[in-house]
Design a protein around this motif. Structure first.
Motif, PDB file in Angstrom:
ATOM      1  N   VAL A   8      -3.357   6.435   1.345  1.00 63.22           N
ATOM      2  CA  VAL A   8      -3.178   5.720   2.607  1.00 63.22           C
ATOM      3  C   VAL A   8      -2.885   6.755   3.688  1.00 63.22           C
ATOM      4  CG1 VAL A   8      -1.814   4.008   3.855  1.00 63.22           C
ATOM      5  CG2 VAL A   8      -2.277   3.684   1.435  1.00 63.22           C
TER       6      VAL A   8
ATOM      7  N   ARG B 133      -5.684  -3.613  -4.396  1.00 59.80           N
ATOM      8  CA  ARG B 133      -5.706  -2.921  -3.102  1.00 59.80           C
ATOM      9  C   ARG B 133      -7.138  -2.724  -2.626  1.00 59.80           C
ATOM     10  NH1 ARG B 133      -1.410   1.247  -5.319  1.00 59.80           N
ATOM     11  NH2 ARG B 133       0.518   0.386  -4.444  1.00 59.80           N
ATOM     12  N   ARG B 134      -7.997  -2.277  -3.528  1.00 60.01           N
ATOM     13  CA  ARG B 134      -9.402  -2.027  -3.169  1.00 60.01           C
ATOM     14  C   ARG B 134     -10.053  -3.311  -2.674  1.00 60.01           C
ATOM     15  NH1 ARG B 134     -10.849  -0.573  -7.700  1.00 60.01           N
ATOM     16  NH2 ARG B 134     -10.463   1.649  -7.441  1.00 60.01           N
TER      17      ARG B 134
ATOM     18  N   TRP C 223      -8.643  -4.343   0.752  1.00 60.94           N
ATOM     19  CA  TRP C 223      -9.136  -3.451   1.797  1.00 60.94           C
ATOM     20  C   TRP C 223     -10.605  -3.731   2.122  1.00 60.94           C
ATOM     21  CZ3 TRP C 223      -7.671  -0.681   5.686  1.00 60.94           C
ATOM     22  CH2 TRP C 223      -8.557   0.216   6.267  1.00 60.94           C
TER      23      TRP C 223
ATOM     24  N   ARG D 188     -10.041  -5.261   5.432  1.00 64.03           N
ATOM     25  CA  ARG D 188     -10.008  -4.029   6.236  1.00 64.03           C
ATOM     26  C   ARG D 188      -8.665  -3.805   6.936  1.00 64.03           C
ATOM     27  NH1 ARG D 188     -13.264  -0.302   4.432  1.00 64.03           N
ATOM     28  NH2 ARG D 188     -15.436  -0.879   4.496  1.00 64.03           N
ATOM     29  N   THR D 189      -7.590  -4.148   6.249  1.00 63.14           N
ATOM     30  CA  THR D 189      -6.245  -3.893   6.769  1.00 63.14           C
ATOM     31  C   THR D 189      -5.300  -3.640   5.600  1.00 63.14           C
ATOM     32  OG1 THR D 189      -4.409  -4.713   8.108  1.00 63.14           O
ATOM     33  CG2 THR D 189      -5.645  -6.361   6.868  1.00 63.14           C
ATOM     34  N   THR D 190      -4.290  -2.817   5.861  1.00 70.38           N
ATOM     35  CA  THR D 190      -3.222  -2.592   4.884  1.00 70.38           C
ATOM     36  C   THR D 190      -2.008  -3.463   5.215  1.00 70.38           C
ATOM     37  OG1 THR D 190      -2.306  -0.808   6.211  1.00 70.38           O
ATOM     38  CG2 THR D 190      -3.897  -0.189   4.480  1.00 70.38           C
TER      39      THR D 190
ATOM     40  N   GLU E 278      -4.903   3.329   7.171  1.00 74.50           N
ATOM     41  CA  GLU E 278      -6.182   3.113   6.509  1.00 74.50           C
ATOM     42  C   GLU E 278      -6.080   3.499   5.055  1.00 74.50           C
ATOM     43  OE1 GLU E 278      -9.480   4.929   8.462  1.00 74.50           O
ATOM     44  OE2 GLU E 278      -9.080   3.907  10.351  1.00 74.50           O
ATOM     45  N   TYR E 279      -6.761   2.740   4.219  1.00 74.93           N
ATOM     46  CA  TYR E 279      -6.735   2.962   2.772  1.00 74.93           C
ATOM     47  C   TYR E 279      -8.054   3.564   2.312  1.00 74.93           C
ATOM     48  CZ  TYR E 279      -6.415   1.866  -2.221  1.00 74.93           C
ATOM     49  OH  TYR E 279      -6.393   1.947  -3.588  1.00 74.93           O
TER      50      TYR E 279
ATOM     51  N   TYR F  97       0.826  -1.201   0.000  1.00 71.75           N
ATOM     52  CA  TYR F  97       0.000   0.000   0.000  1.00 71.75           C
ATOM     53  C   TYR F  97       0.866   1.259   0.000  1.00 71.75           C
ATOM     54  CZ  TYR F  97      -4.387  -2.437   0.633  1.00 71.75           C
ATOM     55  OH  TYR F  97      -5.497  -3.223   0.430  1.00 71.75           O
TER      56      TYR F  97
END
Length: 144
Positions: free
Chosen positions: A130, A80-81, A84, A88-90, A122-123, A43
């Motif tokens: 980020v 990435r989307r 996430w 719900r984590t990078t 958070e993304y 990320y």
């Protein structure tokens, strides 16, 4: 399981699994040839790396692997989307990092004198950003 896209260069389906673990990665499954590869991504940079391919007896040619990694890199915002929204984590929390010029963040393998530990990150998939919060309370916004 969430399908992200189909790799046109290899014919493999690219997926993120809901019960997966860090580091952030996608699974590439080629049903016809019987192999599954995992490729990790970041990320904080556009780096994409091969983690594994199984089974060993069905490993594709290096040019196929290179094309797969290239296809994942081209579709990195989608990967990435999907990660996430599914996980719900990078996968950046608790890692050590150095903040460089223009807010560029480099992850380190171990603590260093100028390093700070990431508390959370958070993304924002809509803006491809980020937001990183460090243990010392400082923050950085990274535009991807």
């Amino acid at each position: 399981m969430s399908r992200v896209f189909k790799s046109e260069g290899t014919g493999a389906g690219i997926y993120v699994f809901s019960d997966d673990h860090c580091p952030a990665h996608v699974h590439a499954r080629h049903r016809g040839e019987g192999w599954i590869a995992r490729a990790r991504f970041s990320y904080l940079s556009n780096t994409v790396e091969l983690i594994s391919i199984v089974p060993v007896k069905n490993v594709p040619l290096q040019r196929v692997v290179n094309r797969l990694l290239s296809d994942v890199q081209v579709r990195l915002p989608d990967c990435r989307r999907s990660w996430w929204l599914t996980r719900r984590t990078t996968c950046l929390a608790n890692q050590w990092a150095v903040v460089g010029k223009a807010g560029r963040i480099e992850i380190l393998s171990k603590p260093a004198p100028s390093a700070k530990q990431i508390a959370e990150a958070e993304y924002d998939p809509a803006n491809e950003q980020v937001h990183v919060v460090f243990q010392d309370g400082t923050t950085e916004q990274v535009q991807l």
